[in-house]
Design a protein around this motif. Structure first.
Motif, PDB file in Angstrom:
ATOM      1  N   UNK A   1     -14.829  48.119  49.164  1.00 16.79           N
ATOM      2  CA  UNK A   1     -15.784  48.767  50.063  1.00 16.79           C
ATOM      3  C   UNK A   1     -16.849  47.807  50.577  1.00 16.79           C
ATOM      4  N   UNK A   2     -17.539  48.232  51.662  1.00 22.44           N
ATOM      5  CA  UNK A   2     -18.669  47.448  52.180  1.00 22.44           C
ATOM      6  C   UNK A   2     -19.973  48.202  51.977  1.00 22.44           C
ATOM      7  N   UNK A   3     -19.934  49.536  52.167  1.00 20.22           N
ATOM      8  CA  UNK A   3     -21.146  50.329  51.946  1.00 20.22           C
ATOM      9  C   UNK A   3     -20.994  51.017  50.600  1.00 20.22           C
ATOM     10  N   UNK A   4     -21.271  50.268  49.562  1.00 19.45           N
ATOM     11  CA  UNK A   4     -20.971  50.757  48.210  1.00 19.45           C
ATOM     12  C   UNK A   4     -22.163  51.472  47.582  1.00 19.45           C
ATOM     13  N   UNK A   5     -21.865  52.439  46.711  1.00 17.33           N
ATOM     14  CA  UNK A   5     -22.904  53.099  45.931  1.00 17.33           C
ATOM     15  C   UNK A   5     -23.323  52.178  44.786  1.00 17.33           C
ATOM     16  N   UNK A   6     -24.571  52.265  44.375  1.00 19.30           N
ATOM     17  CA  UNK A   6     -25.052  51.328  43.338  1.00 19.30           C
ATOM     18  C   UNK A   6     -24.402  51.587  41.977  1.00 19.30           C
ATOM     19  N   UNK A   7     -23.891  52.804  41.775  1.00 19.35           N
ATOM     20  CA  UNK A   7     -23.317  53.120  40.453  1.00 19.35           C
ATOM     21  C   UNK A   7     -21.793  52.938  40.402  1.00 19.35           C
ATOM     22  N   UNK A   8     -21.246  52.305  41.416  1.00 18.42           N
ATOM     23  CA  UNK A   8     -19.798  52.062  41.395  1.00 18.42           C
ATOM     24  C   UNK A   8     -19.427  51.067  40.291  1.00 18.42           C
ATOM     25  N   UNK A   9     -18.178  51.157  39.826  1.00 22.84           N
ATOM     26  CA  UNK A   9     -17.663  50.163  38.881  1.00 22.84           C
ATOM     27  C   UNK A   9     -17.651  48.795  39.568  1.00 22.84           C
ATOM     28  N   UNK A  10     -17.746  47.758  38.760  1.00 24.01           N
ATOM     29  CA  UNK A  10     -17.939  46.400  39.310  1.00 24.01           C
ATOM     30  C   UNK A  10     -16.618  45.738  39.709  1.00 24.01           C
ATOM     31  N   UNK A  11     -16.652  45.249  40.941  1.00 24.81           N
ATOM     32  CA  UNK A  11     -15.527  44.484  41.470  1.00 24.81           C
ATOM     33  C   UNK A  11     -15.817  43.028  41.095  1.00 24.81           C
ATOM     34  N   UNK A  12     -14.995  42.458  40.245  1.00 25.80           N
ATOM     35  CA  UNK A  12     -15.266  41.098  39.775  1.00 25.80           C
ATOM     36  C   UNK A  12     -14.889  40.073  40.849  1.00 25.80           C
ATOM     37  N   UNK A  13     -15.880  39.294  41.281  1.00 27.55           N
ATOM     38  CA  UNK A  13     -15.679  38.228  42.270  1.00 27.55           C
ATOM     39  C   UNK A  13     -16.049  36.903  41.613  1.00 27.55           C
ATOM     40  N   UNK A  14     -15.327  35.840  41.987  1.00 25.78           N
ATOM     41  CA  UNK A  14     -15.517  34.545  41.321  1.00 25.78           C
ATOM     42  C   UNK A  14     -16.888  33.926  41.578  1.00 25.78           C
ATOM     43  N   UNK A  15     -17.433  34.138  42.763  1.00 23.62           N
ATOM     44  CA  UNK A  15     -18.739  33.563  43.084  1.00 23.62           C
ATOM     45  C   UNK A  15     -18.676  32.069  43.395  1.00 23.62           C
TER      46      UNK A  15
END
Ligand code: PGA
Ligand code: ZN
Length: 425
Positions: free
Chosen positions: A39-53
């Motif tokens: 998603x792009x407009x995500x809710x703050x309480x959504x489960x975390x999408x792990x990104x490498x950074x």
């Protein structure tokens, strides 16, 4: 049939960002894949999408870490479990992660496996995915189910397009038409009629992330008028066969400090009472059937007041508010904030928790809308989930762009098969 091996790797989503695909192979050599949206407009309480950074790769959006977690942590934990044990496999992954929001392994890692497990189970059971899901997730059968009503996003705004519209999505809702394929026909015909109408007025007809047009209109209300006029000059009857919907995604333009909604295009800053009054006017003037996220996820009072005002007239859907989380759906029920729940598998990050959230909605007589994300893949899993759960609505974007249309088409094909079976039996 037991899980023998799980592979996981990066693929690209519809926005060109990396996402996770998992491939499960059973001891009998059958393999099944599933990929996850974003998603792009995500809710703050959504489960975390792990990104490498790692800024050197995909601007930090790589998902190699999540893929590695599947191969090196999840696989050893669930190897040898039967693929039909969806609840046990999900539970094992959730416990292995051990956090509230799946931040350790990544919701993208857990979900990819969870969905691929279900696909493997369906294959092993020789059932179409929707039928398998109905059994394994314990959804009720409904003989009279006439398939879902599509919420077709035909004008894109918010963070999904540079149209300048504050409202994120304007939707055509062919709810007065029987049969899914017929509803899609109406949606597609109106989509093209809208395109012609916009082009004639000199607006650009390039599309946003979800396939809807992204014209630089003069006001947020103008988008409603464009759609209403399109339907009025078509063969479909506005207010009867076809209605209009919006996903306001109001969290995106809510100023928490001032407790005001900043409608930039309209140059208006409104409090929740004024927003509710504005919606009331639009409901009357434009045959609105549904509004998603009319208020910010931080403005519970705004939700409750709006639901009190308009909840008996229209469908009021929680998305960023409820984030497919059964506990928050319970809270929303207690606060009388909504009468419908948007369901996005990656907001919670596993299939069995998604089923629990659907159950919570059903327990409180709320309708459900199974939804895609603005960043999608060609995976059509959620189409089968919608049919399995006898969802009232599906929200897969515009009737254009294959990552959206493939899901609608999947339901049309299930519907066709269904009618064939009925006429032959
Ligand atoms: P998202 O948008 O996928 O960018 O969150 C869809 C929605 O808000 O419903
Ligand atoms: Zn939304």
């Amino acid at each position: 049939m037991k899980i023998q091996y799980i592979d996981a790797y990066e693929i690209l989503d519809s926005r060109g960002n990396p996402t996770v695909e998992a491939k499960i192979t059973t001891e009998s050599g059958i393999s099944s894949k599933a990929s996850v949206p974003s998603g792009a407009s995500t809710g703050t309480k959504e489960a975390i999408e792990l990104r490498d950074g790692d800024k050197e790769r995909f601007g930090g959006k790589g998902v190699l870490e999540a893929c590695k977690n599947i191969r090196e942590k999840i696989m050893p934990a669930i190897k040898g479990i039967d693929v039909t044990e969806q609840w046990e496999i999900d539970k094992t992954m959730i416990e292995l992660d051990g956090t509230e929001n799946k931040s350790k392994l990544g919701a993208n890692a857990i979900l990819a496996v969870s969905l691929a497990v279900a696909r493997s189970g369906a294959k092993y059971s020789h059932l179409p995915l929707w039928k398998y899901l109905r059994n394994s997730l314990r959804f009720k059968k409904d003989e009279n189910y006439d398939f879902p009503v599509p919420l077709l996003n035909v004008i894109n705004g918010g963070v999904h397009a540079d149209s300048g519209l504050d409202v994120q999505e304007y939707m055509i809702i062919p709810s007065g038409i029987k049969g899914f394929a017929n509803r899609m026909r109406a949606g597609a015909e109106l989509y093209h009629a809208l395109r012609n109408r916009l082009a004639e007025q000199g607006f650009r007809v390039a599309v946003g992330d979800e396939g809807g047009f992204a014209p630089s209109l003069h006001s947020n209300e103008d988008a409603l008028a464009q759609i209403a006029n399109t339907v009025k000059s078509s063969n479909y009857e506005l207010g009867k066969q076809v209605k209009i919907g919006m996903d306001v995604a109001a969290s995106e333009f809510y100023d928490k400090k001032k407790d005001l909604y900043d409608m930039k295009l309209d140059q208006k800053q409104l409090n929740s009472k004024q927003m509710a009054e504005l919606y009331e006017k639009w409901i009357e003037d434009y045959h609105i059937e549904l509004i998603e996220d009319p208020m910010s996820e931080f403005d519970w009072k705004g939700w409750t007041d709006f639901n009190k005002q308009s909840g008996d007239k229209i469908t009021i859907v929680g998305d960023d508010l409820t984030v497919t989380n059964k506990k928050i759906v319970e809270e929303a029920h207690k606060k009388k904030a909504i009468n419908s729940v948007l369901i996005k598998v990656n907001q919670i990050g596993s299939l069995s928790e998604t089923a629990q959230c659907i159950q919570a909605a059903r327990n409180h007589d709320m309708s459900i809308a199974i939804s895609h994300r603005s960043g999608e893949t060609e995976d059509t899993f959620i189409a089968d989930l919608a049919v399995a759960a006898t969802a009232e609505y599906v929200k897969f974007g515009a009737p254009a762009r294959s990552e959206r249309v493939s899901k609608y088409n999947r339901i049309s094909k299930i519907e066709r098969k269904h009618h064939e079976i009925i006429s032959f039996s």
